[in-house]
Design an enzyme around this catalytic site. Structure first.
Site: not given
Ligand SMILES: *Cc1c(COP(=O)(O)O)cnc(C)c1O
Length: 397
Positions: A184, A212, A243
């Site tokens: 990340s 991610h 996210k």
């Protein structure tokens, strides 16, 4: 507090501040999005994990509102006592189908999913081999289990093989490789084809934290194992609802039925922490629906990423290479990253300096992140601000 303890805290805080490492939070007064309101001004946001721009999507807000009406606000229980709502199971089944795994189990956050994963599955006879750049929650989760620990430098496949040999030489019963799908801080992709091939050769399990990636990497946004075509060789996936999948809160583990069944009995953050709010779960199901048919969003995200990367390079910034929407602008010094972020904020662009302990000493950066909510005009405006701020702090000519 005792005066000694109070003095100890004050001193630690002043050391953090003196080193330029103090993180200051800026409250956002609008919904999360490409444009946000901060301190009474509208600014562009280039640092959210809102990859597909779903955080303020009307369909998610509507799904959450409908679920609030239907299921109320909170569960006031852990899952196994009286905290399992029909929408929890619906989301677990939806996640499992989306990720093409047998089943899934929800946690309050992916931090908890990673924190609770290893201890029930691996004992002192076992080995876990971990990438040095893995997320803090994987590191903590591994600390909490009794398996023997092995580490390899970021994506160093030679070292990974050495550690697999070492674990076998140490007579490990079960061996698990643990890796982020995307690292990340750098936006680097884990080498899953090589990792899964080595795992097969040495009879190891593979666990991937795809926080991610889920929602926008790989076909239909199914993540890095699908991106590389090795989904059937990755045993266990962890991920977040916080996210790309709407950005609220929640984490999950997806994998073989027996793994999920055992985690439901033994994973401590699952057993001893409250169930997710039904509204979050309902909106997450809607998010997965949007993600699955979201090729247009992914196209905009990756077009934005290519445009942004090329623009920053043209301005002369030092970037880490890659294709992921994480585009780190390397600055080195923590204070420089803070000054640059502060200048950018004055120029109407919200970004954050990243520095120790979030990244190694001397590798401070501004981690920019692209998302599908930003327009071409937004990016041009942001590039102009970066050029100006870069000159003002003396990192580009
Ligand atoms: C963000 C992140 C987490 C934590 O997820 P939360 O759901 O916010 O707790 C875990 N692992 C990785 C790789 C992440 O990027």
């Amino acid at each position: 507090m005792t005066p000694e303890f109070s003095q100890h805290l004050a001193q630690t805080l002043s050391e953090i501040d003196a080193a330029g490492l103090m993180k200051r939070e800026r409250p956002i007064a609008s919904p999360q999005g490409g444009h946000i309101e901060v301190a009474g001004r509208e600014v562009l946001n280039l640092c959210a994990n809102n990859y597909l721009g779903l955080a303020d999507h009307p369909a998610l807000v509507a799904a959450a509102q409908a679920a609030l009406q239907e299921h109320g606000y909170g569960m006031a229980s852990v899952r196994f006592i009286c905290g399992t709502n029909t929408v929890h199971r619906a989301l677990e089944e939806r996640l499992a189908a989306f990720l093409e795994k047998d089943d899934a189990i929800l946690f309050a956050a992916c931090f908890d999913a990673n924190g609770g994963l290893f201890e029930p599955l691996l004992g002192p006879e076992d080995a876990v081999i971990s990438d040095a750049l893995n997320h803090a929650s994987i590191i903590d989760g591994i600390r909490l289990c009794k398996a023997k620990r092995y580490r390899y430098a970021n994506s160093d496949m030679g070292q990974l093989e050495d550690q697999l040999k070492a674990a076998r030489a140490d007579k490990a019963r079960h061996v698990m490789i643990a890796t982020d799908g995307v690292f990340s801080m750098d936006g680097f992709l884990a080498k899953l084809p090589e990792i899964t091939a080595l795992a097969e050769r040495y009879g190891a399990l593979v666990m991937v934290d795809d926080c991610h990636a889920t929602g926008f990497m790989g076909p239909q946004g199914r993540g890095m194992p699908h991106h590389f075509g090795v989904a059937d060789k990755v045993d266990i996936l962890t991920g977040t609802l916080g996210k790309a999948l709407g950005g609220a809160i929640g984490g999950y583990i997806a994998g073989p039925q027996a793994v999920i069944d055992l985690l439901r009995q033994r994973a401590r953050p699952y057993l001893f922490s409250n169930a997710l709010p039904p509204a979050v779960c309902a909106a997450s199901i809607t998010a997965i629906d949007l993600v699955e048919r979201g090729d247009d969003l992914r196209e905009r995200l990756f077009n934005n990423t290519a445009y942004w990367r090329a623009g920053l390079a043209r301005l002369g910034f030092d970037l880490l290479p890659g294709e992921h929407p994480i585009v780190p602008v390397m600055l080195g010094d923590a204070r420089l990253s803070q000054d640059m972020a502060a200048r950018l904020f004055e120029l109407g662009v919200y970004v954050a300096g990243f520095f120790f302990p979030v990244v190694p000493q001397g590798t401070a950066r501004i981690r920019t992140q692209m998302n599908a909510a930003l327009s071409r005009e937004d990016l041009d405006q942001a590039l102009e601000a970066f050029g100006q701020a870069g000159q003002d702090v003396g990192v580009v000519a």
